[in-house]
Motif scaffolding. Structure first.
Motif, PDB file in Angstrom:
ATOM      1  N   PRO A  88       8.055   9.131  11.108  1.00 44.11           N
ATOM      2  CA  PRO A  88       8.122   7.732  10.651  1.00 44.11           C
ATOM      3  C   PRO A  88       7.526   6.747  11.653  1.00 44.11           C
ATOM      4  O   PRO A  88       6.932   5.745  11.250  1.00 44.11           O
ATOM      5  N   GLU A  89       7.656   7.017  12.973  1.00 44.77           N
ATOM      6  CA  GLU A  89       7.145   6.040  13.948  1.00 44.77           C
ATOM      7  C   GLU A  89       5.616   5.912  13.912  1.00 44.77           C
ATOM      8  O   GLU A  89       5.057   4.977  14.475  1.00 44.77           O
ATOM      9  N   LYS A  90       4.947   6.865  13.244  1.00 46.58           N
ATOM     10  CA  LYS A  90       3.481   6.742  13.114  1.00 46.58           C
ATOM     11  C   LYS A  90       3.095   5.843  11.942  1.00 46.58           C
ATOM     12  O   LYS A  90       1.922   5.608  11.710  1.00 46.58           O
ATOM     13  N   PHE A  91       4.075   5.396  11.169  1.00 45.86           N
ATOM     14  CA  PHE A  91       3.807   4.494  10.044  1.00 45.86           C
ATOM     15  C   PHE A  91       4.479   3.142  10.305  1.00 45.86           C
ATOM     16  O   PHE A  91       5.495   2.808   9.711  1.00 45.86           O
ATOM     17  N   PRO A  92       3.897   2.323  11.205  1.00 40.62           N
ATOM     18  CA  PRO A  92       4.498   1.016  11.492  1.00 40.62           C
ATOM     19  C   PRO A  92       4.444   0.140  10.242  1.00 40.62           C
ATOM     20  O   PRO A  92       3.570   0.333   9.381  1.00 40.62           O
ATOM     21  N   HIS A  93       5.387  -0.806  10.141  1.00 36.36           N
ATOM     22  CA  HIS A  93       5.362  -1.715   8.983  1.00 36.36           C
ATOM     23  C   HIS A  93       5.943  -3.063   9.360  1.00 36.36           C
ATOM     24  O   HIS A  93       6.765  -3.178  10.275  1.00 36.36           O
ATOM     25  N   ASN A  94       5.478  -4.083   8.641  1.00 34.62           N
ATOM     26  CA  ASN A  94       6.067  -5.416   8.796  1.00 34.62           C
ATOM     27  C   ASN A  94       6.399  -6.017   7.431  1.00 34.62           C
ATOM     28  O   ASN A  94       6.638  -7.207   7.320  1.00 34.62           O
ATOM     29  N   ILE A  95       6.373  -5.174   6.393  1.00 36.55           N
ATOM     30  CA  ILE A  95       6.603  -5.655   5.027  1.00 36.55           C
ATOM     31  C   ILE A  95       7.976  -6.323   4.910  1.00 36.55           C
ATOM     32  O   ILE A  95       8.150  -7.266   4.155  1.00 36.55           O
ATOM     33  N   GLU A  96       8.949  -5.846   5.702  1.00 39.66           N
ATOM     34  CA  GLU A  96      10.293  -6.428   5.618  1.00 39.66           C
ATOM     35  C   GLU A  96      10.266  -7.909   5.992  1.00 39.66           C
ATOM     36  O   GLU A  96      11.007  -8.706   5.450  1.00 39.66           O
ATOM     37  N   LYS A  97       9.361  -8.295   6.909  1.00 37.53           N
ATOM     38  CA  LYS A  97       9.256  -9.699   7.340  1.00 37.53           C
ATOM     39  C   LYS A  97       8.254 -10.492   6.515  1.00 37.53           C
ATOM     40  O   LYS A  97       8.422 -11.672   6.284  1.00 37.53           O
ATOM     41  N   ARG A  98       7.152  -9.829   6.127  1.00 33.49           N
ATOM     42  CA  ARG A  98       5.999 -10.575   5.608  1.00 33.49           C
ATOM     43  C   ARG A  98       5.732 -10.408   4.116  1.00 33.49           C
ATOM     44  O   ARG A  98       4.912 -11.149   3.564  1.00 33.49           O
ATOM     45  N   GLY A  99       6.357  -9.413   3.444  1.00 29.00           N
ATOM     46  CA  GLY A  99       5.997  -9.143   2.058  1.00 29.00           C
ATOM     47  C   GLY A  99       4.567  -8.630   1.980  1.00 29.00           C
ATOM     48  O   GLY A  99       3.973  -8.239   2.987  1.00 29.00           O
ATOM     49  N   ASN A 100       4.026  -8.639   0.756  1.00 25.98           N
ATOM     50  CA  ASN A 100       2.663  -8.156   0.529  1.00 25.98           C
ATOM     51  C   ASN A 100       1.697  -9.338   0.658  1.00 25.98           C
ATOM     52  O   ASN A 100       1.690 -10.234  -0.183  1.00 25.98           O
ATOM     53  N   THR A 101       0.902  -9.337   1.711  1.00 29.16           N
ATOM     54  CA  THR A 101      -0.064 -10.432   1.933  1.00 29.16           C
ATOM     55  C   THR A 101      -1.469  -9.993   1.513  1.00 29.16           C
ATOM     56  O   THR A 101      -2.463 -10.420   2.114  1.00 29.16           O
ATOM     57  N   SER A 102      -1.542  -9.139   0.498  1.00 32.52           N
ATOM     58  CA  SER A 102      -2.824  -8.681  -0.048  1.00 32.52           C
ATOM     59  C   SER A 102      -3.686  -8.108   1.087  1.00 32.52           C
ATOM     60  O   SER A 102      -3.166  -7.434   1.967  1.00 32.52           O
ATOM     61  N   SER A 103      -4.975  -8.408   1.076  1.00 38.83           N
ATOM     62  CA  SER A 103      -5.839  -7.722   2.054  1.00 38.83           C
ATOM     63  C   SER A 103      -5.547  -8.131   3.497  1.00 38.83           C
ATOM     64  O   SER A 103      -5.981  -7.467   4.438  1.00 38.83           O
ATOM     65  N   ALA A 104      -4.795  -9.227   3.683  1.00 36.06           N
ATOM     66  CA  ALA A 104      -4.470  -9.633   5.057  1.00 36.06           C
ATOM     67  C   ALA A 104      -3.432  -8.704   5.694  1.00 36.06           C
ATOM     68  O   ALA A 104      -3.275  -8.697   6.915  1.00 36.06           O
ATOM     69  N   SER A 105      -2.745  -7.900   4.882  1.00 35.45           N
ATOM     70  CA  SER A 105      -1.577  -7.187   5.432  1.00 35.45           C
ATOM     71  C   SER A 105      -1.955  -6.213   6.552  1.00 35.45           C
ATOM     72  O   SER A 105      -1.290  -6.169   7.584  1.00 35.45           O
ATOM     73  N   VAL A 106      -3.016  -5.439   6.357  1.00 38.16           N
ATOM     74  CA  VAL A 106      -3.404  -4.465   7.389  1.00 38.16           C
ATOM     75  C   VAL A 106      -3.893  -5.210   8.643  1.00 38.16           C
ATOM     76  O   VAL A 106      -3.583  -4.826   9.777  1.00 38.16           O
ATOM     77  N   ALA A 107      -4.625  -6.314   8.425  1.00 37.29           N
ATOM     78  CA  ALA A 107      -5.167  -7.075   9.557  1.00 37.29           C
ATOM     79  C   ALA A 107      -4.049  -7.740  10.367  1.00 37.29           C
ATOM     80  O   ALA A 107      -4.096  -7.783  11.599  1.00 37.29           O
ATOM     81  N   ILE A 108      -3.039  -8.256   9.675  1.00 39.07           N
ATOM     82  CA  ILE A 108      -1.913  -8.889  10.379  1.00 39.07           C
ATOM     83  C   ILE A 108      -1.120  -7.837  11.152  1.00 39.07           C
ATOM     84  O   ILE A 108      -0.755  -8.030  12.322  1.00 39.07           O
ATOM     85  N   LEU A 109      -0.869  -6.708  10.515  1.00 37.34           N
ATOM     86  CA  LEU A 109      -0.124  -5.628  11.188  1.00 37.34           C
ATOM     87  C   LEU A 109      -0.879  -5.151  12.433  1.00 37.34           C
ATOM     88  O   LEU A 109      -0.280  -4.940  13.497  1.00 37.34           O
ATOM     89  N   LEU A 110      -2.191  -5.018  12.298  1.00 38.74           N
ATOM     90  CA  LEU A 110      -3.018  -4.580  13.433  1.00 38.74           C
ATOM     91  C   LEU A 110      -2.872  -5.569  14.590  1.00 38.74           C
ATOM     92  O   LEU A 110      -2.683  -5.177  15.750  1.00 38.74           O
ATOM     93  N   ASP A 111      -2.942  -6.855  14.290  1.00 38.48           N
ATOM     94  CA  ASP A 111      -2.832  -7.864  15.359  1.00 38.48           C
ATOM     95  C   ASP A 111      -1.435  -7.843  15.983  1.00 38.48           C
ATOM     96  O   ASP A 111      -1.308  -7.908  17.213  1.00 38.48           O
ATOM     97  N   GLU A 112      -0.408  -7.742  15.149  1.00 40.92           N
ATOM     98  CA  GLU A 112       0.958  -7.743  15.708  1.00 40.92           C
ATOM     99  C   GLU A 112       1.164  -6.539  16.629  1.00 40.92           C
ATOM    100  O   GLU A 112       1.742  -6.663  17.713  1.00 40.92           O
ATOM    101  N   MET A 113       0.662  -5.377  16.220  1.00 42.25           N
ATOM    102  CA  MET A 113       0.823  -4.180  17.063  1.00 42.25           C
ATOM    103  C   MET A 113       0.019  -4.317  18.350  1.00 42.25           C
ATOM    104  O   MET A 113       0.466  -3.919  19.425  1.00 42.25           O
ATOM    105  N   ASN A 114      -1.169  -4.880  18.234  1.00 39.43           N
ATOM    106  CA  ASN A 114      -2.024  -5.054  19.409  1.00 39.43           C
ATOM    107  C   ASN A 114      -1.355  -5.989  20.416  1.00 39.43           C
ATOM    108  O   ASN A 114      -1.293  -5.714  21.614  1.00 39.43           O
ATOM    109  N   ARG A 115      -0.810  -7.107  19.909  1.00 43.08           N
ATOM    110  CA  ARG A 115      -0.166  -8.085  20.796  1.00 43.08           C
ATOM    111  C   ARG A 115       1.109  -7.536  21.425  1.00 43.08           C
ATOM    112  O   ARG A 115       1.485  -7.914  22.526  1.00 43.08           O
ATOM    113  N   GLU A 116       1.783  -6.636  20.700  1.00 43.51           N
ATOM    114  CA  GLU A 116       2.997  -6.038  21.255  1.00 43.51           C
ATOM    115  C   GLU A 116       2.675  -4.867  22.183  1.00 43.51           C
ATOM    116  O   GLU A 116       3.587  -4.187  22.667  1.00 43.51           O
TER     117      GLU A 116
END
Ligand code: COA
Length: 314
Positions: free
Chosen positions: A259-287
């Protein structure tokens, strides 16, 4: 290509499931169990280009570049407040860039499509491209329709890409099948127009979309893994379109990875269409969760049906 900077932005206003309970026949329990979503961010005072500007500025800052260093903007978007001009051209002027701009629409898979367009442009001689996904799916839904409006949130994600050899595999597919997921636009009618269109909100056959999402994402992921001769557990992070936690879980279990290889932020952000993968990528990068040399699979699916996956070495 090589990703040298990331950025994202979401609206300030957060809507909880409990807030939706106030005007919809729904419950926190139903939404959480069926989707994994607890909150989402919705635009109130912002417009979508405001979010795009912030995401772009943050990506440029993280890449250590000035807006005028960018020689192209490729932006994925399904809907925004403007019919024309393009969202990318609005953002270009506001951040002080001077390059050509192009919007692409491949629904929720659009960010990966935009990366592929950027890859082709880099091969064609461009040097630094801002690839963005800027989305407000909440503008498409009927806010009285509990089966769709609870799912979505607004947001923007961006990356700066340059010449490099870090994109290892890319697979795009489009199978024309509009019925399970479509939305008409309210457009002007000529005095002679004789067509009667259905109402213009987003329509979705949830179970059918769920099935297509799982099957297509698995096919795309297996294809990019095969191209790179990798086994599923040799990938460090799977960044999937944040549409439903159960969709991600079903894909993860079939691939048999932790499971740790499948990060997610859907619980906070919902479905943001095509932005979802890009937002997740940035959040993981910043963390600091993505290390140099890590292997990332990005996979997304959406209306069309358009689906896409790519494998990137960080
Ligand atoms: N709150 C409470 N009940 C709801 C509800 C809500 N927000 N939305 C639907 N329901 C009800 C339905 O009316 C139905 O009631 P019934 O059994 O009395 O007819 C029941 O819940 C089950 O509906 P169903 O659509 O079968 O639920 P589901 O388990 O398939 O979950 C989705 C619905 C939309 C969450 C799920 O199908 C899904 O996520 N699909 C993919 C959507 C997606 O990824 N879209 C974006 C692609 S880019």
């Amino acid at each position: 290509m090589k990703i040298i900077g990331t950025g994202s932005a979401v609206p300030e206003f957060t809507v909880t499931n409990q807030m939706l309970e106030q005007f919809l026949d729904t419950s926190d329990e139903w939404i959480t169990e069926r989707t994994g979503i607890k909150t989402r961010q919705l635009m109130t005072t912002e417009r979508l280009d405001d979010l795009g500007v912030l995401a772009a500025q943050r990506a440029l800052e993280s890449a250590g570049l000035k807006p005028t260093d960018i020689d192209m903007i490729v932006l994925s978007n399904v809907i925004n407040e403007y019919m024309t001009p393009s969202l990318s051209s609005l953002i270009q002027g506001r951040i002080g860039a001077t390059c050509p701009c192009l919007d692409v629409n491949a629904a929720c898979a659009g960010f990966i499509y935009a990366l592929d367009v950027a890859e082709a442009m880099l091969k064609n001689g461009h040097e630094r491209i801002l690839v963005m996904a800027v989305e407000a799916p909440t503008l498409m839904v009927d806010w009285k329709a509990r089966e769709t409006c609870v799912l979505f949130g607004d947001g923007a994600g961006a990356v700066v890409v340059t010449q490099g050899d870090n994109l290892k595999a890319m697979r795009l597919t489009t199978v024309s099948k509009p019925k399970p997921l479509f939305g008409y636009l309210a457009v002007s009618k000529t005095p002679w127009d004789q067509k009667t269109e259905p109402d213009y909100y987003l329509k979705m056959e949830g179970r059918e979309v769920f099935r297509i999402a799982v099957n297509s994402s698995l096919k795309d992921i297996k294809s990019v893994l095969a191209t790179c001769q990798l086994q599923p557990d040799q990938v460090d992070h799977y960044l999937l379109h944040q549409a439903n936690l159960r969709i991600m879980d079903s894909i993860r279990k079939t691939l048999d990875v932790a499971p740790e290889k499948f990060p997610h932020n859907i619980e906070k952000r919902g479905n943001t269409s095509s932005a979802s993968v890009a937002i997740l990528l940035d959040e993981m990068n910043r963390e600091g969760k993505i290390k140099q040399g890590d292997k990332l699979v990005l996979s997304a699916f959406g209306a069309g049906f358009c689906t896409a996956a790519c494998l990137i070495e960080w």
